[in-house]
Write an enzyme that holds these catalytic residues in place. Sequence first.
Site, PDB file in Angstrom:
ATOM      1  N   GLU A   1       0.841  -1.193   0.000  1.00 51.84           N
ATOM      2  CA  GLU A   1       0.000   0.000   0.000  1.00 51.84           C
ATOM      3  C   GLU A   1       0.882   1.251   0.000  1.00 51.84           C
ATOM      4  O   GLU A   1       1.899   1.297   0.688  1.00 51.84           O
ATOM      5  CB  GLU A   1      -0.883   0.013   1.250  1.00 51.84           C
ATOM      6  CG  GLU A   1      -1.756   1.243   1.404  1.00 51.84           C
ATOM      7  CD  GLU A   1      -2.447   1.292   2.762  1.00 51.84           C
ATOM      8  OE1 GLU A   1      -3.421   2.056   2.894  1.00 51.84           O
ATOM      9  OE2 GLU A   1      -2.018   0.572   3.681  1.00 51.84           O
TER      10      GLU A   1
ATOM     11  N   LYS B   1      -9.896   2.475  -2.629  1.00 49.06           N
ATOM     12  CA  LYS B   1     -10.292   1.957  -1.323  1.00 49.06           C
ATOM     13  C   LYS B   1     -11.645   2.518  -0.902  1.00 49.06           C
ATOM     14  O   LYS B   1     -11.884   3.724  -0.988  1.00 49.06           O
ATOM     15  CB  LYS B   1      -9.232   2.311  -0.286  1.00 49.06           C
ATOM     16  CG  LYS B   1      -9.463   1.712   1.092  1.00 49.06           C
ATOM     17  CD  LYS B   1      -8.302   2.061   2.024  1.00 49.06           C
ATOM     18  CE  LYS B   1      -8.499   1.432   3.407  1.00 49.06           C
ATOM     19  NZ  LYS B   1      -7.380   1.761   4.326  1.00 49.06           N
TER      20      LYS B   1
ATOM     21  N   CYS C   1      -5.468  -2.707   2.694  1.00 44.14           N
ATOM     22  CA  CYS C   1      -5.198  -2.642   4.129  1.00 44.14           C
ATOM     23  C   CYS C   1      -6.408  -3.078   4.971  1.00 44.14           C
ATOM     24  O   CYS C   1      -6.840  -4.214   4.932  1.00 44.14           O
ATOM     25  CB  CYS C   1      -4.721  -1.233   4.498  1.00 44.14           C
ATOM     26  SG  CYS C   1      -3.896  -1.133   6.117  1.00 44.14           S
TER      27      CYS C   1
END
Length: 505
Positions: free
Chosen positions: A263, A331, A384
């Site tokens: 990430e 995300k 994540c």
Amino acid sequence: MLIALGAGALSATGFAPLGLWPMTLAAFAVLIALTLNVARMRTAFATGYVFGLGHFIVGLNWMAGSFAYQSAMPAWLGWVAVIIAALYLSLFPGLATALAWRIGKAMPVTFVLLFAATWIATEFLRASILFDFAWNPLAAITVSTLGSEGLLAPSVRIVGTYGLSGLLILLAGAIFLIFHERRWPALAMLVGIPLVLSIAGWWNLPLTLTAPADANRQMIQVIQPNIDQAVKWDPAFAQDNFERLAATTGEPSDEPRLIFWPEAAVPEFIEDDPVARLRIASLLGEDDILLLGATKLIVETDEDGRRRAVGARNSLYAMDGDGEILARYDKANLVHFGEYLPLRGFFEAVGMSRLAPGDLDFWPGPGPATLDLPGFGRVGGQICYEIIFSGQVVDRDDRPDFLFNPSNDAWFGAWGPPQHLAQARLRAVEEGLPVIRSTPTGISAVIDARGYVVDHIPYQEAGMISSALPAAASPTVFARYGNLIPLLFALLLCGLAFALMRRPR
């Protein structure tokens, strides 16, 4: 209440990295005994609430370390944040014990059944409302040890993570009954339900796993450069950080490679920076594809024609050997106080900013998506924190061949990374899909569709995993129906409890 607090703290030792899951079951058996011994519903709530305080303060201790990287706030405030989080999260176990006591207090067996049902419901709510904090569901203790799947873990293919948490409550109830009443039929029921569902979950895993298209091209490399959070965003270390990525990525070979970077692997806005893309592409072979995390700026034009950045997205990019961007995933589940600041006016006034650097808040993406990777099949991105949300990681209308979870656990101490890995393993078992994790400092891993860790790079070590991409399984029961299954399971437990309460003594 002191016993409840201590039992709650003890229950958290079942999570990674300690993995003392028998202690967790024993602690919940103590909670059941304490709750059945009270005379008022408010005391039953208080018992569960205080248990929750111990449970979350110990289990979430890694949150305190993240404040060491937040320049506007003193590091000691991290422990204040842990306690504040525990004060909120403890409402859910308090609600579970109170509801179970209110309805089922007359009979220990019915209380246990109802407590399992209310725990499933409240754990689902904890992940779904207000701050939607799904971290460390009770089910995660079944995969807290790196080398094993655990006896009950296959049941998540049927009842999902929250359903498995309910099964663990049933086992804790069985421990309580052994020392309390020794009612063997009830004991057999509370043990039998988890075992039957675990066997069914094992049986649900297809014997034949399906490989993505062009199976002969499925060589992957997972990169862990071991870049410390203290220097990750420091411009003075930018060149050194890139050289670490380059060194662990290695040289192109005759075989096409699918390469995984963490990430926010690079600080550049690569979508708008062709020079940065070409620099990265210089590390790739002609047929290689690189998956990496980077930030995308959201730019708007005002009435005067001036362009300005108004936000950002935490994105996953697929890039080829020519530096061309093949696909992007944004995300969707953002971290409160990490990637955006709620109630900005208040928190900025008291000197608090986000834990992630920069002046702009991140904006959420639309949700799970599947990206096509020519020659390597299809990947679902989960950046994540997103991987912890049971039932929310796959586009069910366009099922991928595997999931990629680029992450940055560098600011979460020694406890956060193994807990994150355990929850990624639960997603692999639930969905019947391999999960690939790449992080700056660990734990990076290749997880197959059974939840087994095929290979990993230990915490705070640099390295590369070179492996074949594990094959996907057919969709599990949970993959087809999602969290409808554990909620129906909770209703089934309630129905069983009500049926027992109607029987003559």
